[in-house]
Enzyme design. Structure first.
Site, PDB file in Angstrom:
ATOM      1  N   HIS A  82       2.580  -3.130  -0.779  1.00 57.92           N
ATOM      2  CA  HIS A  82       2.535  -4.592  -0.670  1.00 57.92           C
ATOM      3  C   HIS A  82       2.510  -5.043   0.805  1.00 57.92           C
ATOM      4  CE1 HIS A  82       3.820  -4.555  -4.893  1.00 57.92           C
ATOM      5  NE2 HIS A  82       3.658  -5.866  -4.952  1.00 57.92           N
ATOM      6  N   GLU A 129       4.850 -10.938  -4.785  1.00 56.38           N
ATOM      7  CA  GLU A 129       4.414 -11.076  -6.192  1.00 56.38           C
ATOM      8  C   GLU A 129       4.421 -12.540  -6.621  1.00 56.38           C
ATOM      9  OE1 GLU A 129       3.680  -8.635  -8.895  1.00 56.38           O
ATOM     10  OE2 GLU A 129       3.201  -7.386  -7.164  1.00 56.38           O
ATOM     11  N   CYS A 152       5.165   0.665   1.897  1.00 63.44           N
ATOM     12  CA  CYS A 152       5.088   0.002   0.599  1.00 63.44           C
ATOM     13  C   CYS A 152       3.715  -0.651   0.565  1.00 63.44           C
ATOM     14  CB  CYS A 152       6.178  -1.062   0.477  1.00 63.44           C
ATOM     15  SG  CYS A 152       5.953  -2.167  -0.934  1.00 63.44           S
ATOM     16  N   ASP A 160      -0.026   0.608  -9.498  1.00 65.62           N
ATOM     17  CA  ASP A 160       1.085   0.084  -8.701  1.00 65.62           C
ATOM     18  C   ASP A 160       2.015  -0.684  -9.628  1.00 65.62           C
ATOM     19  OD1 ASP A 160       2.666  -0.526  -6.395  1.00 65.62           O
ATOM     20  OD2 ASP A 160       1.779  -2.517  -6.322  1.00 65.62           O
ATOM     21  N   SER A 161       3.241  -0.900  -9.153  1.00 66.31           N
ATOM     22  CA  SER A 161       4.187  -1.702  -9.927  1.00 66.31           C
ATOM     23  C   SER A 161       3.670  -3.137 -10.088  1.00 66.31           C
ATOM     24  CB  SER A 161       5.536  -1.727  -9.205  1.00 66.31           C
ATOM     25  OG  SER A 161       5.361  -2.280  -7.921  1.00 66.31           O
ATOM     26  N   CYS A 179       1.705   3.336  -4.993  1.00 68.00           N
ATOM     27  CA  CYS A 179       3.047   2.756  -4.962  1.00 68.00           C
ATOM     28  C   CYS A 179       3.957   3.807  -4.349  1.00 68.00           C
ATOM     29  CB  CYS A 179       3.490   2.429  -6.398  1.00 68.00           C
ATOM     30  SG  CYS A 179       5.185   1.845  -6.523  1.00 68.00           S
TER      31      CYS A 179
HETATM   32  N1  DGL Z   1       3.969  -1.459  -3.857  1.00 69.88           N
HETATM   33  C1  DGL Z   1       5.181  -0.770  -4.246  1.00 69.88           C
HETATM   34  C2  DGL Z   1       5.503   0.296  -3.207  1.00 69.88           C
HETATM   35  O1  DGL Z   1       4.619   0.748  -2.547  1.00 69.88           O
HETATM   36  C3  DGL Z   1       6.219  -1.797  -4.488  1.00 69.88           C
HETATM   37  C4  DGL Z   1       7.418  -1.268  -5.197  1.00 69.88           C
HETATM   38  C5  DGL Z   1       8.218  -2.281  -5.928  1.00 69.88           C
HETATM   39  O2  DGL Z   1       7.741  -2.712  -6.987  1.00 69.88           O
HETATM   40  O3  DGL Z   1       9.321  -2.582  -5.485  1.00 69.88           O
HETATM   41  O4  DGL Z   1       6.598   0.734  -3.024  1.00 69.88           O
END
Ligand code: DGL
Length: 270
Positions: free
Chosen positions: A196, A162, A194, A7-8, A70
């Site tokens: 998150h 985050e 997403c 993931d990011s 992600c």
């Molecule tokens: N968890 C990522 C997603 O599902 C977050 C993306 C981001 O870093 O903006 O899109």
């Protein structure tokens, strides 16, 4: 060899947690690119370059199979990676398809023509890059007809999560749900598109009201991974080392991850 989860940043931990619970004997290597998060405000080329670099890092750890936990990377980079970058002996899978199969009441591999499904008005909450990619609508159109999808780009929510600022994250979620409801007053389903956002699921549900069924990915992706590994057991490999890698500050990332998952998580530098 273990299964890689990318993931990011920290959002993919929601998928990792569900996958570990569903597959307790499988070792997982998690990589969060926190130094470069959020991805959701980046260009598709930028997202592609960052995602391939991170996936290569997971291949170098001995992972044959990498899950892009992600949506932004799945929407903006996965198809291009699969068409021209992924080596023949490796696999990279995204998080969209299990969700859309659940929404459209399909089993894996059901390629029958699109048909009417139980939901008609679907709210999609995701990052700006995911919403503008229209990848969700494209995948849905292969499987369902007559579904009205309204996308809401939820700027700021990933940054707040985050940063561990849940008061800001909650205020932003409520304002994004309000904005969505101005366009679609009574959605019957809502997609947390997403990884998150499951960390804010209660707020989404509360703001949407009880008529909206909230779909979040973690358990759906874990179930689909278990199914995949039953069909392709060689992709799980035989390693027994689970680890957590970050491009960010390992101390800070470990402390946030421990707070999110309510168990000790220790990251090391990627
Ligand atoms: N968890 C990522 C997603 O599902 C977050 C993306 C981001 O870093 O903006 O899109």
């Amino acid at each position: 060899m273990a299964v890689g989860i990318f993931d990011s940043g920290l959002g993919g931990l929601t998928v990792l947690d569900a996958a570990q619970k569903r597959l307790p004997d499988v070792p997982f290597v998690y990589l969060g690119d926190s130094a470069n998060a959020p991805y959701g405000v980046r260009t598709p080329d930028d997202i592609y370059n960052l995602t391939t670099a991170a996936t290569q890092r997971l291949f170098d750890e001995g992972c044959n199979l990498v899950i892009l936990a992600c949506n932004t990377a799945s929407a903006a980079a996965l198809r291009r990676m699969q068409e021209s970058w992924v080596p023949k002996d490796k696999r990279v899978l995204g998080v969209f398809v299990p969700l859309i199969e659940a929404l459209t009441e399909r089993q894996w591999g059901d390629n029958s023509p699109p048909r009417e499904v139980a939901v008609n008005h679907v709210a999609l909450f995701a990052t700006p890059a995911t919403v503008s990619s229209r990848a969700f609508q494209r995948e849905l159109a292969f499987r369902a007809i007559g579904v009205d999808v309204e996308g809401q780009a939820c700027g700021g929510v990933v940054d707040a999560i985050e940063d561990g600022d849940f008061i800001l994250a909650e205020a932003l979620v409520r304002s994004h749900v309000d904005a969505l409801k101005r366009k679609m007053p009574t959605p019957d389903a809502a997609i947390l598109g997403c990884t998150h956002y499951p960390l804010m699921e209660e707020t989404f549900q509360d703001a949407l009201g009880p008529q909206a069924k909230v779909f979040s990915q973690a358990s759906l992706v874990a179930e689909s991974l278990a199914d995949y590994l039953t069909r392709r057991p060689e992709m799980a490999g035989s390693g027994d080392q689970s680890k957590f890698l970050t491009t960010g500050d390992p101390m800070q990332v470990s402390s946030r991850a421990t707070q999110f998952l309510r168990r000790q998580i220790t990251f090391e530098s990627a």
